[in-house]
Design a protein around this motif. Structure first.
Motif, PDB file in Angstrom:
ATOM      1  N   CYS A 117      30.945 -20.470  60.450  1.00 21.35           N
ATOM      2  CA  CYS A 117      31.115 -21.905  60.192  1.00 21.35           C
ATOM      3  C   CYS A 117      32.396 -22.422  60.830  1.00 21.35           C
ATOM      4  O   CYS A 117      32.414 -23.516  61.420  1.00 21.35           O
ATOM      5  CB  CYS A 117      31.123 -22.165  58.690  1.00 21.35           C
ATOM      6  SG  CYS A 117      29.525 -21.875  57.873  1.00 21.35           S
ATOM      7  N   ALA A 118      33.474 -21.632  60.754  1.00 22.62           N
ATOM      8  CA  ALA A 118      34.741 -22.057  61.338  1.00 22.62           C
ATOM      9  C   ALA A 118      34.644 -22.132  62.861  1.00 22.62           C
ATOM     10  O   ALA A 118      35.112 -23.093  63.485  1.00 22.62           O
ATOM     11  CB  ALA A 118      35.858 -21.098  60.923  1.00 22.62           C
ATOM     12  N   CYS A 119      34.007 -21.118  63.471  1.00 22.65           N
ATOM     13  CA  CYS A 119      33.864 -21.103  64.932  1.00 22.65           C
ATOM     14  C   CYS A 119      32.977 -22.244  65.413  1.00 22.65           C
ATOM     15  O   CYS A 119      33.284 -22.900  66.416  1.00 22.65           O
ATOM     16  CB  CYS A 119      33.293 -19.765  65.386  1.00 22.65           C
ATOM     17  SG  CYS A 119      34.463 -18.397  65.322  1.00 22.65           S
ATOM     18  N   TRP A 120      31.875 -22.461  64.707  1.00 31.63           N
ATOM     19  CA  TRP A 120      30.983 -23.557  65.102  1.00 31.63           C
ATOM     20  C   TRP A 120      31.678 -24.905  64.938  1.00 31.63           C
ATOM     21  O   TRP A 120      31.535 -25.798  65.791  1.00 31.63           O
ATOM     22  CB  TRP A 120      29.700 -23.507  64.267  1.00 31.63           C
ATOM     23  CG  TRP A 120      28.662 -22.597  64.844  1.00 31.63           C
ATOM     24  CD1 TRP A 120      28.772 -21.256  65.042  1.00 31.63           C
ATOM     25  CD2 TRP A 120      27.361 -22.965  65.300  1.00 31.63           C
ATOM     26  NE1 TRP A 120      27.622 -20.761  65.587  1.00 31.63           N
ATOM     27  CE2 TRP A 120      26.731 -21.790  65.765  1.00 31.63           C
ATOM     28  CE3 TRP A 120      26.658 -24.161  65.359  1.00 31.63           C
ATOM     29  CZ2 TRP A 120      25.443 -21.783  66.276  1.00 31.63           C
ATOM     30  CZ3 TRP A 120      25.373 -24.157  65.873  1.00 31.63           C
ATOM     31  CH2 TRP A 120      24.772 -22.982  66.323  1.00 31.63           C
ATOM     32  N   ALA A 121      32.417 -25.072  63.846  1.00 28.87           N
ATOM     33  CA  ALA A 121      33.109 -26.339  63.630  1.00 28.87           C
ATOM     34  C   ALA A 121      34.140 -26.584  64.722  1.00 28.87           C
ATOM     35  O   ALA A 121      34.312 -27.722  65.195  1.00 28.87           O
ATOM     36  CB  ALA A 121      33.772 -26.349  62.257  1.00 28.87           C
ATOM     37  N   LEU A 136      32.072 -21.904  75.077  1.00 24.88           N
ATOM     38  CA  LEU A 136      32.051 -22.449  73.722  1.00 24.88           C
ATOM     39  C   LEU A 136      30.825 -21.971  72.953  1.00 24.88           C
ATOM     40  O   LEU A 136      30.900 -21.697  71.744  1.00 24.88           O
ATOM     41  CB  LEU A 136      32.089 -23.975  73.774  1.00 24.88           C
ATOM     42  CG  LEU A 136      33.367 -24.588  74.339  1.00 24.88           C
ATOM     43  CD1 LEU A 136      33.218 -26.099  74.495  1.00 24.88           C
ATOM     44  CD2 LEU A 136      34.561 -24.263  73.449  1.00 24.88           C
ATOM     45  N   HIS A 137      29.697 -21.848  73.631  1.00 28.63           N
ATOM     46  CA  HIS A 137      28.484 -21.373  72.970  1.00 28.63           C
ATOM     47  C   HIS A 137      28.541 -19.871  72.707  1.00 28.63           C
ATOM     48  O   HIS A 137      28.169 -19.400  71.625  1.00 28.63           O
ATOM     49  CB  HIS A 137      27.261 -21.710  73.817  1.00 28.63           C
ATOM     50  CG  HIS A 137      26.840 -23.146  73.708  1.00 28.63           C
ATOM     51  ND1 HIS A 137      27.501 -24.166  74.342  1.00 28.63           N
ATOM     52  CD2 HIS A 137      25.818 -23.727  73.015  1.00 28.63           C
ATOM     53  CE1 HIS A 137      26.906 -25.320  74.067  1.00 28.63           C
ATOM     54  NE2 HIS A 137      25.894 -25.085  73.265  1.00 28.63           N
ATOM     55  N   ASN A 138      29.011 -19.104  73.685  1.00 29.73           N
ATOM     56  CA  ASN A 138      29.023 -17.648  73.528  1.00 29.73           C
ATOM     57  C   ASN A 138      29.974 -17.199  72.432  1.00 29.73           C
ATOM     58  O   ASN A 138      29.645 -16.321  71.626  1.00 29.73           O
ATOM     59  CB  ASN A 138      29.411 -16.984  74.854  1.00 29.73           C
ATOM     60  CG  ASN A 138      28.345 -17.133  75.924  1.00 29.73           C
ATOM     61  OD1 ASN A 138      27.160 -17.203  75.614  1.00 29.73           O
ATOM     62  ND2 ASN A 138      28.753 -17.203  77.173  1.00 29.73           N
ATOM     63  N   VAL A 139      31.176 -17.779  72.401  1.00 27.41           N
ATOM     64  CA  VAL A 139      32.161 -17.384  71.392  1.00 27.41           C
ATOM     65  C   VAL A 139      31.647 -17.680  69.996  1.00 27.41           C
ATOM     66  O   VAL A 139      31.787 -16.859  69.072  1.00 27.41           O
ATOM     67  CB  VAL A 139      33.501 -18.105  71.653  1.00 27.41           C
ATOM     68  CG1 VAL A 139      34.449 -17.918  70.483  1.00 27.41           C
ATOM     69  CG2 VAL A 139      34.141 -17.583  72.930  1.00 27.41           C
ATOM     70  N   SER A 140      31.026 -18.833  69.809  1.00 28.35           N
ATOM     71  CA  SER A 140      30.522 -19.183  68.474  1.00 28.35           C
ATOM     72  C   SER A 140      29.264 -18.417  68.107  1.00 28.35           C
ATOM     73  O   SER A 140      28.904 -18.359  66.919  1.00 28.35           O
ATOM     74  CB  SER A 140      30.259 -20.693  68.398  1.00 28.35           C
ATOM     75  OG  SER A 140      29.330 -21.102  69.398  1.00 28.35           O
ATOM     76  N   ASP A 141      28.579 -17.817  69.085  1.00 37.27           N
ATOM     77  CA  ASP A 141      27.386 -17.020  68.787  1.00 37.27           C
ATOM     78  C   ASP A 141      27.720 -15.637  68.235  1.00 37.27           C
ATOM     79  O   ASP A 141      26.880 -15.017  67.570  1.00 37.27           O
ATOM     80  CB  ASP A 141      26.526 -16.860  70.045  1.00 37.27           C
ATOM     81  CG  ASP A 141      25.630 -18.068  70.296  1.00 37.27           C
ATOM     82  OD1 ASP A 141      25.333 -18.783  69.325  1.00 37.27           O
ATOM     83  OD2 ASP A 141      25.233 -18.304  71.453  1.00 37.27           O
ATOM     84  N   LEU A 188      31.571 -28.400  67.323  1.00 38.12           N
ATOM     85  CA  LEU A 188      31.664 -29.709  66.676  1.00 38.12           C
ATOM     86  C   LEU A 188      32.984 -30.415  66.948  1.00 38.12           C
ATOM     87  O   LEU A 188      33.147 -31.578  66.576  1.00 38.12           O
ATOM     88  CB  LEU A 188      31.464 -29.558  65.163  1.00 38.12           C
ATOM     89  CG  LEU A 188      30.138 -28.939  64.726  1.00 38.12           C
ATOM     90  CD1 LEU A 188      30.054 -28.863  63.205  1.00 38.12           C
ATOM     91  CD2 LEU A 188      28.957 -29.719  65.274  1.00 38.12           C
ATOM     92  N   THR A 189      33.931 -29.712  67.598  1.00 37.29           N
ATOM     93  CA  THR A 189      35.214 -30.329  67.913  1.00 37.29           C
ATOM     94  C   THR A 189      35.476 -30.328  69.415  1.00 37.29           C
ATOM     95  O   THR A 189      35.543 -31.382  70.048  1.00 37.29           O
ATOM     96  CB  THR A 189      36.358 -29.611  67.178  1.00 37.29           C
ATOM     97  OG1 THR A 189      36.105 -29.617  65.769  1.00 37.29           O
ATOM     98  CG2 THR A 189      37.687 -30.293  67.453  1.00 37.29           C
ATOM     99  N   THR A 196      28.566 -10.207  54.873  1.00 38.11           N
ATOM    100  CA  THR A 196      27.747 -11.391  55.169  1.00 38.11           C
ATOM    101  C   THR A 196      28.522 -12.669  54.879  1.00 38.11           C
ATOM    102  O   THR A 196      28.516 -13.612  55.683  1.00 38.11           O
ATOM    103  CB  THR A 196      26.457 -11.373  54.335  1.00 38.11           C
ATOM    104  OG1 THR A 196      25.712 -10.180  54.631  1.00 38.11           O
ATOM    105  CG2 THR A 196      25.598 -12.583  54.648  1.00 38.11           C
ATOM    106  N   VAL A 197      29.199 -12.704  53.727  1.00 31.69           N
ATOM    107  CA  VAL A 197      29.983 -13.890  53.368  1.00 31.69           C
ATOM    108  C   VAL A 197      31.115 -14.108  54.369  1.00 31.69           C
ATOM    109  O   VAL A 197      31.359 -15.234  54.833  1.00 31.69           O
ATOM    110  CB  VAL A 197      30.540 -13.756  51.938  1.00 31.69           C
ATOM    111  CG1 VAL A 197      31.507 -14.894  51.632  1.00 31.69           C
ATOM    112  CG2 VAL A 197      29.397 -13.739  50.931  1.00 31.69           C
ATOM    113  N   ALA A 198      31.823 -13.019  54.719  1.00 33.31           N
ATOM    114  CA  ALA A 198      32.938 -13.134  55.658  1.00 33.31           C
ATOM    115  C   ALA A 198      32.457 -13.612  57.029  1.00 33.31           C
ATOM    116  O   ALA A 198      33.083 -14.488  57.648  1.00 33.31           O
ATOM    117  CB  ALA A 198      33.655 -11.791  55.786  1.00 33.31           C
ATOM    118  N   CYS A 199      31.349 -13.034  57.501  1.00 30.78           N
ATOM    119  CA  CYS A 199      30.809 -13.431  58.808  1.00 30.78           C
ATOM    120  C   CYS A 199      30.304 -14.870  58.778  1.00 30.78           C
ATOM    121  O   CYS A 199      30.447 -15.609  59.760  1.00 30.78           O
ATOM    122  CB  CYS A 199      29.685 -12.486  59.221  1.00 30.78           C
ATOM    123  SG  CYS A 199      30.227 -10.816  59.632  1.00 30.78           S
TER     124      CYS A 199
END
Length: 361
Positions: A332-336, A301-306, A340-341, A324-327
């Motif tokens: 934000c989506a990956c971290w959420a 979960l940490h590696n994928v969101s990193d 966060l889920t 930059t905006v796309a990444c």
């Protein structure tokens, strides 16, 4: 533990067709009468330490009587009868492997490959064993060698791009940013590679299926440690050890036989040092206590969101606004979703509600 609670846990360990069997008495069980499993594991860790110090009755010495009466969270009735260290089954060592396979030579690549990459539950599955420690040292050295090549080349690329965009004066004022660019490239490569490896290795494991997190604890501590899991943990540990060594190397210097703060020390040294220290303690601790299944989930979960986080930092350095905006949106989506889920509502919830199975086993 109450007898019917043990029966519930035994029933929970029965899986059918890859799914948890229905347990009619599961709904009627009131877990609120028991302390949360993390509470039990925490004060049983204190039990282990106090046993080493010769103060087995620390509850009666330190705690008020109201906290140790039957039914209270700190009551001795919830104490584990056997220390975790005594419950860990022995792992297969290389000499034992050779003794069981007399046709293999000790120095042949075939025997080493079979032991390291094809045999489950070997000494490589516990980072505290001499075998794992030797492999870990080699992996750390290899990782430092790879980093010594990739990071300077990446920093040089970032320097050229920055100078072309902002002029040569920019280079003198952004040496730390240029160095960080090389670090982010290395981290991106590592996080991407280890994420793909984890997905390939664990995508069909029982505990990744929806509603099957109880499989994280079934058959503990006799869960087989597959070679892929053992090497996954070894590489993750090597990366975290190397990160701590790099932080210390960057932050300290030797002058007149004294260790002093380096001119390159960063303002977040204390925070990052504590972060790396706790991370390594968790990695080694989960390996020694054979909690690699849930440890691998947290790693994943940490590696994928990193990965998108590293990409957004690199894109921002290169001044690629759209990228930059796309990444950033992807990050934000990956971290959420991951942190966060899934992490709190699946992994942590499983620890709170299902890790009782460890106590029963």
């Amino acid at each position: 533990m109450k007898g019917y609670f043990k029966k519930w846990l035994i029933g929970l360990s029965k899986l059918k067709d890859g799914r948890r069997t229905h347990l009619p008495h599961m709904e009627s069980l009131n877990l609120s009468q028991y302390p949360p499993a993390p509470v039990i594991w925490s004060y049983n860790a204190v039990d282990t330490l106090c046993e080493m110090l010769g103060v087995d009755d620390w509850r009666n010495r330190v705690l008020p009587g109201s906290m140790t009466v039957p039914g209270a969270w700190l009551s001795p009735e919830y104490r584990l009868e056997t220390r975790c260290a005594d419950l860990m089954p022995p792992l297969l060592t290389y000499p034992e492997f050779l003794e069981a396979n007399p046709g293999l030579k000790a120095t042949s690549w075939s025997s080493i490959r079979t032991f390291a990459f094809e045999t489950p539950s070997t000494a490589l599955g516990d980072l505290a064993t001499p075998t794992s420690f030797r492999v870990l040292v080699v992996l750390v050295l290899l990782m430092r060698a790879v980093k010594a090549v990739i990071q300077p080349a990446s920093s040089d690329f970032g320097r050229r791009v920055g100078c072309a965009t902002h002029g040569k004066e920019w280079e003198a004022q952004n040496q730390e940013r240029i160095q960080k660019f090389g670090e982010y490239v290395f981290k991106l490569g590592y996080h991407l590679a280890i994420s793909l490896w984890g997905i390939y290795s664990f995508w069909d494991e029982e505990w990744w299926r929806a509603g099957s997190t109880a499989a994280l604890y079934l058959e503990y501590p006799d869960q087989p440690i597959r070679p892929g899991m053992a090497w996954y943990y070894l590489v993750q540990s090597a990366y975290n050890v190397e990160e701590m060594l790099s932080l210390l190397e960057l932050s300290f210097a030797v002058s007149s036989n004294r260790i002093i703060w380096s001119d390159r020390v960063r303002g977040d040294f204390r925070e990052m040092f504590i972060h790396h220290l706790i991370t390594n303690m968790l990695v080694f601790g989960s390996s020694c206590r054979r909690l690699t299944r849930i440890g691998s989930m947290i790693f994943m979960l940490h590696n994928v969101s990193d990965v998108p986080a590293d990409l957004s930092k690199l894109a921002n350095f290169l001044k690629w606004k759209n990228a930059t905006v796309a990444c950033f949106i992807t990050m934000c989506a990956c971290w959420a979703y991951c942190r966060l889920t899934i992490l709190p509502f699946t992994v942590f919830r499983s620890v709170l509600n299902e890790s009782w199975i460890l106590c029963a086993n």
